[in-house]
Motif scaffolding. Structure first.
Motif, short mmCIF file in Angstrom:
data_model
loop_
_atom_site.label_atom_id
_atom_site.label_comp_id
_atom_site.label_asym_id
_atom_site.label_seq_id
_atom_site.Cartn_x
_atom_site.Cartn_y
_atom_site.Cartn_z
N VAL A 58 0.85 -1.18 0.00
CA VAL A 58 0.00 0.00 0.00
C VAL A 58 0.90 1.24 0.00
N ASN A 176 -0.88 -4.66 -10.67
CA ASN A 176 -1.17 -3.24 -10.51
C ASN A 176 -2.55 -2.91 -11.09
N ASP A 179 -5.26 1.66 -9.22
CA ASP A 179 -6.35 2.21 -8.41
C ASP A 179 -6.21 3.71 -8.18
N ILE A 188 -10.83 -2.63 -10.61
CA ILE A 188 -9.84 -2.93 -9.57
C ILE A 188 -10.02 -4.36 -9.08
N LEU A 192 -7.07 -7.35 -9.32
CA LEU A 192 -6.53 -7.93 -8.10
C LEU A 192 -6.93 -9.39 -7.93
N CYS A 203 -1.54 -1.29 -4.18
CA CYS A 203 -2.71 -0.45 -3.95
C CYS A 203 -2.25 0.84 -3.27
N HIS A 204 -3.19 1.76 -3.04
CA HIS A 204 -2.85 3.06 -2.47
C HIS A 204 -3.85 3.45 -1.38
N ASP A 205 -3.32 4.10 -0.34
CA ASP A 205 -4.20 4.66 0.70
C ASP A 205 -4.01 6.17 0.82
N ARG A 210 -9.56 7.38 -2.13
CA ARG A 210 -9.28 5.94 -2.22
C ARG A 210 -10.50 5.09 -1.84
N THR A 213 -10.64 1.92 -3.87
CA THR A 213 -9.67 0.91 -3.40
C THR A 213 -10.21 0.14 -2.22
N LEU A 217 -11.08 -3.86 -2.31
CA LEU A 217 -10.39 -4.80 -1.42
C LEU A 217 -11.38 -5.54 -0.51
#
Length: 238
Positions: A58, A176, A179, A188, A192, A203-205, A210, A213, A217
């Motif tokens: 992340v 990748n 996201d 997404i 994944l 992923c990113h927070d 987000r 995302t 998830l």
């Protein structure tokens, strides 16, 4: 004349970094087709894991809204992740960096200010970006990161040498979903959900909204664990 020379040098560095970006993009595509992704080491990024597990990584946090939401989600599913933190954001919210650590996750270095293209920076700038982030994370958590991920995955021989010289292992990714572009939850989820043993998910927070995302998830984590896949943190492969 010196000013013009400096501008030309920076332009050449920028073009070189952009070329590396596209070469690495193609290389990651080949990693997806390999039975086992490249493990990496001190002088080459890890694109995968040595075992049959998978890793969720992340980037770009911590963020006051999305990091706590993600931590709650990971806790509900018993998933441990590797968070690559940006030094400036750790300085703003050191409590969130400590919260990530207290929740049982691994913390890595993602530079001080996330400049891009990262490989276009001068060597002293690259070193400063990594070293200052390292200091901020250490001051906030009393933990010394062992892993580094270049912003945008923009590696070069200089970035890799400096990373190794600072005692850090370079880490890239295999899967990748982009996201950060907010492509929609279904997209997404589809990307994944294809994760295979030995692969590293990105992923990113931080860096924007987000919510997609988090929603993706929430679907993907139980789907992957139902397939018998076990989540681990990224090992130091030096």
């Amino acid at each position: 004349m010196s000013g013009r020379r400096e501008r030309v040098t920076r332009l050449c560095s920028h073009l070189h970094a952009q070329a590396l970006h596209y070469l690495l993009f193609a290389y990651r595509g080949r990693q997806l087709l390999r039975r086992r992704p490249t493990l990496g080491g001190a002088h080459w990024p890890a694109f995968g894991l040595p075992g049959e597990e998978i890793a969720l990584t992340v980037d770009d946090g911590p963020h006051p809204r999305w990091t706590p939401a993600l931590l709650d989600l990971l806790d509900r599913h018993g998933v441990r992740a590797t968070f690559f933190l940006v030094g400036d954001r750790v300085r703003e919210r050191p409590d969130l960096a400590r919260q990530v650590l207290a929740a049982g996750h691994l913390i890595g270095n993602h530079s001080m200010s996330h400049p891009q293209p990262f490989a276009a920076l001068a060597r002293h700038e690259i070193r400063a970006e990594i070293a200052y982030a390292q200091r901020e994370i250490e001051d906030a958590t009393a933990v010394t990161p062992r892993l580094f991920r270049a912003p945008g995955g923009n590696w070069s021989s200089a970035v890799l040498r400096i990373t190794a010289g600072l005692g850090l292992s370079p880490v890239d990714w295999t899967v990748n979903p982009s996201d950060w572009r907010s492509p929609g939850v279904p997209q997404i989820v589809r990307t994944l959900s294809r994760t295979r043993p030995g692969q590293i998910m990105l992923c990113h927070d931080g860096g924007g909204d987000r919510s997609q995302t988090i929603a993706a998830l929430a679907e993907v984590l139980p789907r992957l664990t139902d397939r018998g896949l076990r989540f681990v943190t990224v090992p130091d492969q030096r």
